[in-house]
Scaffold this active site. Structure first.
Site, PDB file in Angstrom:
ATOM      1  N   LYS A 112       0.825  -1.211   0.000  1.00  0.00           N
ATOM      2  CA  LYS A 112       0.000   0.000   0.000  1.00  0.00           C
ATOM      3  C   LYS A 112       0.855   1.254   0.000  1.00  0.00           C
ATOM      4  O   LYS A 112       0.492   2.253  -0.602  1.00  0.00           O
ATOM      5  CB  LYS A 112      -0.956   0.018   1.195  1.00  0.00           C
ATOM      6  CG  LYS A 112      -2.155  -0.872   1.003  1.00  0.00           C
ATOM      7  CD  LYS A 112      -3.312  -0.425   1.893  1.00  0.00           C
ATOM      8  CE  LYS A 112      -4.524  -1.336   1.688  1.00  0.00           C
ATOM      9  NZ  LYS A 112      -5.606  -1.042   2.621  1.00  0.00           N
ATOM     10  N   LYS A 141      -5.738 -12.179  -7.984  1.00  0.00           N
ATOM     11  CA  LYS A 141      -6.977 -12.226  -7.211  1.00  0.00           C
ATOM     12  C   LYS A 141      -8.012 -11.261  -7.797  1.00  0.00           C
ATOM     13  O   LYS A 141      -7.645 -10.177  -8.252  1.00  0.00           O
ATOM     14  CB  LYS A 141      -6.637 -11.821  -5.773  1.00  0.00           C
ATOM     15  CG  LYS A 141      -7.775 -11.972  -4.808  1.00  0.00           C
ATOM     16  CD  LYS A 141      -7.344 -11.545  -3.422  1.00  0.00           C
ATOM     17  CE  LYS A 141      -8.569 -11.121  -2.627  1.00  0.00           C
ATOM     18  NZ  LYS A 141      -8.284 -10.567  -1.331  1.00  0.00           N
ATOM     19  N   LYS A 188     -11.681  -5.306  -6.744  1.00  0.00           N
ATOM     20  CA  LYS A 188     -12.506  -4.184  -7.194  1.00  0.00           C
ATOM     21  C   LYS A 188     -11.655  -3.038  -7.722  1.00  0.00           C
ATOM     22  O   LYS A 188     -12.150  -2.158  -8.402  1.00  0.00           O
ATOM     23  CB  LYS A 188     -13.411  -3.714  -6.062  1.00  0.00           C
ATOM     24  CG  LYS A 188     -12.684  -3.363  -4.785  1.00  0.00           C
ATOM     25  CD  LYS A 188     -13.664  -3.271  -3.624  1.00  0.00           C
ATOM     26  CE  LYS A 188     -12.933  -3.261  -2.300  1.00  0.00           C
ATOM     27  NZ  LYS A 188     -13.803  -3.591  -1.171  1.00  0.00           N
TER      28      LYS A 188
END
Ligand code: TRP
Length: 335
Positions: free
Chosen positions: A116, A198, A201
């Protein structure tokens, strides 16, 4: 007869972006099943969401939408405690104490923090760094027995266990050490556009994911375009990531085994299979879409539910925090 105390489950989901078929099959659908056998707390973790920049108006809407969607997916506020994290202030209070029992080095090793902070290089804030401590507080505050988590959250759960064990050994027995809960079913759902990744969204390719609220024609289109391989036999095997993923999805929404699926599509091509998966998913999501429309339009009902959820969570959380503050040497709160 004495009633047997059910084991407690805690899980959280961030109210960011749309929820995908991956979230549904990998998490929410299992939560739904767990409600029968466990004492469950499920939380819309809005405080986690602000570790990356959010637009407040949008976030407010997303929190409510996420809450309505969980209801629509079958989380039953009469069976489980469904609440919004920021409504229970003890999460933040416990998080501070636990941060004093967490090492800088431990947090530095969290792979999600590394990812992140690479993706949000302009905002590597301290909250992003201490995010796993807040997650540990979520779990430990309720003396949770088990936490259903996906592979990407395993490291965070390990840390929560380490923090709990450390606090217990320094201050005396206080927290239950939570175990990971591995569901019997519920595979990791991969992107339809790149089945080695994976389903997410945040995929820039909208064909990679199916949103829970996608309309049937959109769902069908995305499955028809799903990336597979140059073979044409519907069979679960190594190297056939696309087909394996479609089989996992089909198995999950229909309850069929891989053997049954292979037999069903024996002699048929990928085209037929993709259409069948699209249809099965679309059928499975239809009632959720309809329930969602109803719940999200009923603001009074939503408010009623999240108020009740917060009250119940609040009641349980008080016992643990009281104990923790006492062990820290704080003076009993006057009110
Ligand atoms: N970090 C989790 C995620 O991003 C969400 C989460 C927050 C959570 N607190 C939790 C999950 C406690 C399980 C238990 O998916």
């Amino acid at each position: 007869m004495e009633e047997i105390q059910k084991k407690r489950i805690f899980s959280g989901i961030q109210p960011t972006g749309v929820f995908t078929l991956g979230n549904y099959i990998g998490a929410i659908k299992n939560w739904n099943d767990l409600q029968k056998d466990f004492d469950c707390l499920f939380s819309v973790v809005d405080m986690h969401a602000i570790t990356v920049r959010q637009d407040p108006t949008k976030l407010r809407q997303q929190i409510l939408n996420s809450y309505a969607l969980l209801l629509a997916c079958g989380i039953d506020p009469d069976k489980s405690i469904l609440f919004i994290q920021s409504h229970v202030a003890r999460h933040a209070e416990l998080s501070w104490v636990l941060s004093c029992f967490t090492q800088f080095g431990e947090l530095s090793r969290m792979t999600q923090f590394k990812d992140k902070s690479a993706r949000h290089a302009d905002n590597i804030n301290a909250g992003l760094f201490t995010y796993p401590v807040l997650m540990a507080a979520d779990i430990l505050l309720y003396q949770t027995d088990m936490v259903p988590v996906g592979a990407d959250q395993k490291q965070h759960l390990e840390l929560a266990r380490d923090i709990a064990a450390r606090f217990n050994s320094v201050c005396g027995d206080t927290f239950k050490i939570p175990e990971p809960y591995i569901p019997k079913t519920g595979a990791r759902i991969m992107s339809l556009a790149d089945p080695t990744k994976k389903m997410s969204k945040s995929d820039e390719n909208p064909n990679g994911f199916v949103a829970i609220l996608d309309e049937p024609d959109v769902i069908m289109r995305k499955f028809k375009r799903a990336v597979t391989d140059s073979d044409s036999i519907v069979r679960y095997s190594e190297g056939k990531d696309g087909i394996n993923n479609l089989m996992a999805i089909y198995a999950s929404v229909t309850g069929k085994s891989f053997d049954e699926i292979e037999r069903e599509f024996d002699g048929k091509g990928y085209g037929d299979f993709k259409a069948a998966v699209g249809e099965a998913v679309s059928d499975a999501l239809r009632p959720i879409r309809e329930n969602y429309k109803r719940y999200s339009a009923d603001k009074a009902y939503l408010e009623n539910c999240y108020t009740k959820g917060a009250e119940m969570a609040n009641k349980i959380s008080f016992r643990t925090l009281d104990k923790v503050y006492k062990k820290c040497g704080f003076i009993k709160k006057p009110f």
